[in-house]
Design a protein around this motif. Sequence first.
Motif, PDB file in Angstrom:
ATOM      1  N   UNK A  93      46.343  32.885  47.370  1.00  0.00           N
ATOM      2  CA  UNK A  93      45.060  33.328  47.913  1.00  0.00           C
ATOM      3  C   UNK A  93      44.311  34.179  46.887  1.00  0.00           C
ATOM      4  N   UNK A  94      45.057  34.997  46.152  1.00  0.00           N
ATOM      5  CA  UNK A  94      44.443  35.831  45.116  1.00  0.00           C
ATOM      6  C   UNK A  94      43.843  34.969  44.007  1.00  0.00           C
ATOM      7  N   UNK A  95      44.546  33.921  43.589  1.00  0.00           N
ATOM      8  CA  UNK A  95      44.013  33.018  42.564  1.00  0.00           C
ATOM      9  C   UNK A  95      42.699  32.392  43.037  1.00  0.00           C
ATOM     10  N   UNK A  96      42.686  31.895  44.273  1.00  0.00           N
ATOM     11  CA  UNK A  96      41.472  31.239  44.790  1.00  0.00           C
ATOM     12  C   UNK A  96      40.314  32.220  44.864  1.00  0.00           C
ATOM     13  N   UNK A  97      40.604  33.465  45.263  1.00  0.00           N
ATOM     14  CA  UNK A  97      39.548  34.461  45.357  1.00  0.00           C
ATOM     15  C   UNK A  97      39.051  34.871  43.967  1.00  0.00           C
ATOM     16  N   UNK A  98      39.954  34.951  42.992  1.00  0.00           N
ATOM     17  CA  UNK A  98      39.538  35.268  41.625  1.00  0.00           C
ATOM     18  C   UNK A  98      38.548  34.238  41.090  1.00  0.00           C
ATOM     19  N   UNK A  99      38.753  32.970  41.453  1.00  0.00           N
ATOM     20  CA  UNK A  99      37.824  31.925  41.023  1.00  0.00           C
ATOM     21  C   UNK A  99      36.447  32.098  41.661  1.00  0.00           C
ATOM     22  N   UNK A 100      36.393  32.687  42.875  1.00  0.00           N
ATOM     23  CA  UNK A 100      35.108  32.968  43.508  1.00  0.00           C
ATOM     24  C   UNK A 100      34.442  34.195  42.886  1.00  0.00           C
ATOM     25  N   UNK A 101      35.251  35.183  42.539  1.00  0.00           N
ATOM     26  CA  UNK A 101      34.732  36.428  41.964  1.00  0.00           C
ATOM     27  C   UNK A 101      34.227  36.210  40.538  1.00  0.00           C
ATOM     28  N   UNK A 102      34.892  35.339  39.782  1.00  0.00           N
ATOM     29  CA  UNK A 102      34.631  35.199  38.348  1.00  0.00           C
ATOM     30  C   UNK A 102      33.172  34.923  37.996  1.00  0.00           C
ATOM     31  N   UNK A 103      32.458  34.007  38.677  1.00  0.00           N
ATOM     32  CA  UNK A 103      31.060  33.761  38.284  1.00  0.00           C
ATOM     33  C   UNK A 103      30.177  34.994  38.415  1.00  0.00           C
ATOM     34  N   UNK A 104      30.378  35.772  39.499  1.00  0.00           N
ATOM     35  CA  UNK A 104      29.590  36.984  39.664  1.00  0.00           C
ATOM     36  C   UNK A 104      29.983  38.042  38.639  1.00  0.00           C
ATOM     37  N   UNK A 105      31.289  38.172  38.385  1.00  0.00           N
ATOM     38  CA  UNK A 105      31.743  39.133  37.384  1.00  0.00           C
ATOM     39  C   UNK A 105      31.150  38.816  36.009  1.00  0.00           C
ATOM     40  N   UNK A 106      31.039  37.518  35.695  1.00  0.00           N
ATOM     41  CA  UNK A 106      30.512  37.139  34.379  1.00  0.00           C
ATOM     42  C   UNK A 106      29.025  37.450  34.253  1.00  0.00           C
TER      43      UNK A 106
END
Length: 376
Positions: A227-240
């Motif tokens: 679940x953490x991996x999937x959420x990191x993929x959602x967070x990554x575009x905004x973080x970038x």
Amino acid sequence: MTAYAYLPYLIRVAPPHRPRQLYRLNDVGQGHVDLLGRISDELQAIGDGFHHNEILAEGFRVKRNNPFGRSTLLWMRRGPVGNPGEAYDIDTGDEVETGLNTALLSELRAGFYIPEGSYFGFLFVERVGGRHLKDLIYKHIILPIAKALDVAIRVDAYAETDDWRKELAGQQVLRVTEVLNMTATKEDASTLDEDMSVRVAAEGHVLSRMTGDVKKLLFDALDRRHAEYRLLAQVAPLESRRSIWGDVTRNGEKKQGWKPAPRSAFTVADSEELSAQLLELEALRGNSAPQDLLEQLQNLVPVDRSELESKRLEVAFGDKAPQKNFVVESDRLPQLVYPLKGRLTDVELQRLWEAQAEAFLGRLGVTLPDGWLLSS
């Protein structure tokens, strides 16, 4: 132990000290580098010569490297050096004596699968007996790339929860072993080169009664990590988008670094969405299933820890005798060994890994278009 098997590892890349800001693996670092291309470059730099590690009395060679679309397969040979022995033909009984200048190298295979536009990729390594290539690949390929690009590359053991359920079905906890270090050695430099670890084991019916709880904690830890991996993929575009790389002034000195993005690139709505995702991510990490598992297992081992520091716990599952062992260590999850029925041909192994990479990536939420493997 299964004679022939393979181990899967999840690959992700982030800027140093910014683990939530994942890079797409074909667009890594400030130079927008394709990780797969750099892997091929690194293999070419290693060459086909012999590399000798005198400390370990072993060596290796890269025999072949076959780039195929968004994958790279490699064949490496490794083995002991400098110990007299023989190469023995088990069919004919013929033997060839070997000496101090002979390296006895066995072939092992590995494969990288890195889709275009994905935050995640996979490394698979063949395991024969207890031998595989992960340590060599990490030291001689992954680390040099990470240093050259100034990025953090994580290569984490990966397994599906359902695969662990199948592996442990019908098995019970038979033994829990804790490996501890004496804390006094940290203050005594004369003991730094000595192994001062202590191993304490617990066995008996109390462990078998805990089997259900231990399995549940293990499966919860796996589900939480996925679940953490999937959420990191959602967070990554905004973080970038939240930060940009450019000229910054720190301590009166101008240099290159990260700075807040302008409002036109990262809006108030973006900030609110990112904050909600980060709260969800912290909730996942705050209820740390791996830590719960560690504490639960430590309670089973009767030892006074006042002068000892825990390094890791080893759990043995089985029916009547230990059959499956895994290690629980900090936030790391145990490695599941995927068995093979004998040594597969190159083509069979390639097709298996392609299918497994596609299945794993799909469950992590990566959308793979038709022909993803061959996309440039």
